[in-house]
Design an enzyme around this catalytic site. Structure first.
Site, PDB file in Angstrom:
ATOM      1  N   SER A  39     -10.654  -3.007   3.320  1.00 29.56           N
ATOM      2  CA  SER A  39     -11.635  -1.982   3.506  1.00 29.56           C
ATOM      3  C   SER A  39     -12.797  -2.732   4.032  1.00 29.56           C
ATOM      4  O   SER A  39     -13.538  -2.017   4.924  1.00 29.56           O
ATOM      5  CB  SER A  39     -12.056  -1.862   2.005  1.00 29.56           C
TER       6      SER A  39
ATOM      7  N   GLU B  70      -3.303  -0.665  -3.655  1.00 23.61           N
ATOM      8  CA  GLU B  70      -4.780  -0.176  -3.674  1.00 23.61           C
ATOM      9  C   GLU B  70      -5.237   0.738  -4.953  1.00 23.61           C
ATOM     10  O   GLU B  70      -6.565   1.135  -5.024  1.00 23.61           O
ATOM     11  CB  GLU B  70      -4.804   1.367  -2.680  1.00 23.61           C
TER      12      GLU B  70
ATOM     13  N   MET C 253      -5.656   1.187  10.435  1.00 22.99           N
ATOM     14  CA  MET C 253      -6.825   0.607  11.125  1.00 22.99           C
ATOM     15  C   MET C 253      -6.807  -0.917  11.312  1.00 22.99           C
ATOM     16  O   MET C 253      -6.771  -1.450  12.428  1.00 22.99           O
ATOM     17  CB  MET C 253      -8.015   1.084  11.014  1.00 22.99           C
TER      18      MET C 253
ATOM     19  N   ALA D  62      -4.515   5.802  10.524  1.00 20.57           N
ATOM     20  CA  ALA D  62      -3.984   5.363   9.045  1.00 20.57           C
ATOM     21  C   ALA D  62      -3.924   4.053   8.797  1.00 20.57           C
ATOM     22  O   ALA D  62      -3.718   3.497   7.542  1.00 20.57           O
ATOM     23  CB  ALA D  62      -2.843   6.111   8.618  1.00 20.57           C
TER      24      ALA D  62
ATOM     25  N   TYR E  84       0.940  -1.139  -0.148  1.00 19.00           N
ATOM     26  CA  TYR E  84       0.015  -0.055  -0.035  1.00 19.00           C
ATOM     27  C   TYR E  84       0.963   1.172   0.130  1.00 19.00           C
ATOM     28  O   TYR E  84       1.654   1.254   0.792  1.00 19.00           O
ATOM     29  CB  TYR E  84      -1.106   0.089   1.371  1.00 19.00           C
TER      30      TYR E  84
ATOM     31  N   ALA F  56     -10.958   7.003   5.287  1.00 17.49           N
ATOM     32  CA  ALA F  56     -10.413   7.612   4.245  1.00 17.49           C
ATOM     33  C   ALA F  56      -9.017   8.323   4.446  1.00 17.49           C
ATOM     34  O   ALA F  56      -8.609   9.139   3.672  1.00 17.49           O
ATOM     35  CB  ALA F  56     -11.104   8.336   3.214  1.00 17.49           C
TER      36      ALA F  56
ATOM     37  N   ASP G 257      -5.889   7.421   4.825  1.00 16.78           N
ATOM     38  CA  ASP G 257      -4.889   7.448   4.090  1.00 16.78           C
ATOM     39  C   ASP G 257      -4.629   8.018   2.815  1.00 16.78           C
ATOM     40  O   ASP G 257      -3.786   8.491   2.295  1.00 16.78           O
ATOM     41  CB  ASP G 257      -4.851   5.862   3.563  1.00 16.78           C
TER      42      ASP G 257
ATOM     43  N   HIS H 281      -0.483   4.820  -1.210  1.00 15.18           N
ATOM     44  CA  HIS H 281      -1.466   6.029  -1.034  1.00 15.18           C
ATOM     45  C   HIS H 281      -0.741   7.400  -1.143  1.00 15.18           C
ATOM     46  O   HIS H 281      -0.472   8.112  -0.411  1.00 15.18           O
ATOM     47  CB  HIS H 281      -2.005   5.904   0.594  1.00 15.18           C
TER      48      HIS H 281
END
Length: 372
Positions: A134, A118, A301, A299, A94, A268, A270, A96
């Protein structure tokens, strides 16, 4: 291919890029896997488990990051980790980047081939590597909201299920994608009164059909959001733009219309967050208060439930890891357009339009960057 798995160093991040089972499958295909010592401790996977699977245990992250041809992680490389990356090396994790100027700069400068979980797509246009986390984040968001609504944790002192003669708590969910849908499922299951707002009617129709008449839905106009904010005990923000900055749906001025002690869970974050007042937090210090509203903006979770999260993530990522290793990174990206959608930075160029726009870089078409 020599694949590297470093230990995650983000605050309270316990997930790991590959499980021992995933390592075993990669080794069986002829690849070598370096695993940093204690990388799997957070999910209960020992160094012996990785060694039994055919992995090679090394002492430091530097060894892994400097030597591996492809690095498989969970979270974005932090500043120290980025100093060990090199040109032509593949990074699969990931990222971001739209919300992270420093990381974007360092990855461009390093010359790595950076593939973001992502933004990898499926033939249907979904985001298969974002979806598992998610699901976890959406489900966690409701229990987080319930926790911080407790008075001892700064909230209004509201029980989401209510009690005999006392109405249930009210939850507003912004966004009806995977995270929002899962948040709605859990919130309804806990007995809360739930409203979901989305910019599009189609996901709302699907969600209403799945979850039934108790669910209130609406189009996410500024007026509708403002009206729903006033009655909400908790707001779960999940709206996002693949690869880009999350839309700012709630301004600071709009907080004045909320109940004191209400809780915001900005899933959201991130991607920059949906609240103007949001800023990233950690599991060590998860909340802050602005104008009497409790903000939870962690960031990572899913890192709080690392065993569930790691195995769910590996189920989704392993086929792509295999393809990258079997074909070779460049050939795999050229061959598979859906994997290529994950290419954000390539050999000094930004190859994702949303990242280029958000961070002010020129955009380069991915196939061209791969061919230079």
């Amino acid at each position: 291919m020599l694949i590297g798995v470093p230990k995650e160093i983000k605050v309270h991040e316990y997930r790991v890029g590959l499980t021992p089972e995933s390592v075993r499958q990669l080794v069986a295909r002829g690849h070598r896997v370096m695993v940093q010592r204690d990388a799997g401790a957070g999910i209960g996977a020992t160094d012996s488990d990785y060694a039994s699977a055919g992995g090679v245990i090394v002492a430091s992250a530097q060894e892994v990051l400097e030597q591996a041809e492809m690095i498989v992680k969970v979270k974005e490389p932090l500043a120290q980790e980025r100093t060990w990356l090199r040109a032509g090396q593949a990074l699969f994790t990931y990222l971001h980047l739209a919300a992270d100027a420093e990381q974007t700069r360092d990855l461009v400068k390093s010359g790595v081939i950076a593939i973001a979980y992502e933004t990898v797509t499926s033939p249907t246009g979904s985001l298969p590597l974002l979806a598992p986390m998610s699901v976890v984040a959406g489900r966690m968001a409701v229990q987080v909201a319930a926790h911080f609504l407790e008075r001892a944790h700064g909230g209004r002192g509201v029980l989401l299920s209510g009690a005999t003669g006392v109405p249930p708590g009210r939850i507003l969910i912004l966004g009806a994608g995977v995270a929002g849908s899962n948040a709605a499922l859990i919130a309804l299951g806990m007995g809360a009164e739930v409203a979901v707002l989305s910019r599009s009617a189609r996901p709302l129709e699907r969600l209403k059909a799945e979850l039934g008449p108790r669910l209130k839905t609406g189009i996410a106009t500024p007026q509708a959001i403002g009206e729903e904010l006033g009655g909400a005990d908790a707001v779960i923000a999940t709206a996002m733009v693949p690869g880009g900055l999350a839309p700012k749906l709630v301004t600071r001025a709009m907080l004045a219309g909320m109940k004191q002690g209400a809780v915001v869970v900005d899933v959201a974050i991130d991607q920059g967050g949906c609240f103007e007042t949001s800023r990233p937090t950690t599991h060590a210090e998860p909340v802050f208060t602005v104008d009497g509203i409790v903000h939870y903006c962690v960031a990572n979770m899913p890192g709080a439930v690392p065993r569930t999260s790691t195995y769910a993530l590996n189920h989704a990522t392993l086929p792509f890891v295999k393809e990258l290793a079997d074909r070779g990174v460049v050939q795999a990206l050229k061959f598979n357009e859906h994997l290529r959608d994950g290419l954000n930075v390539c050999r000094g160029a930004v190859t994702r339009r949303e990242v280029a726009a958000a961070r002010g870089y020129p955009y380069e078409e991915p196939l061209r960057a791969l061919s230079t």
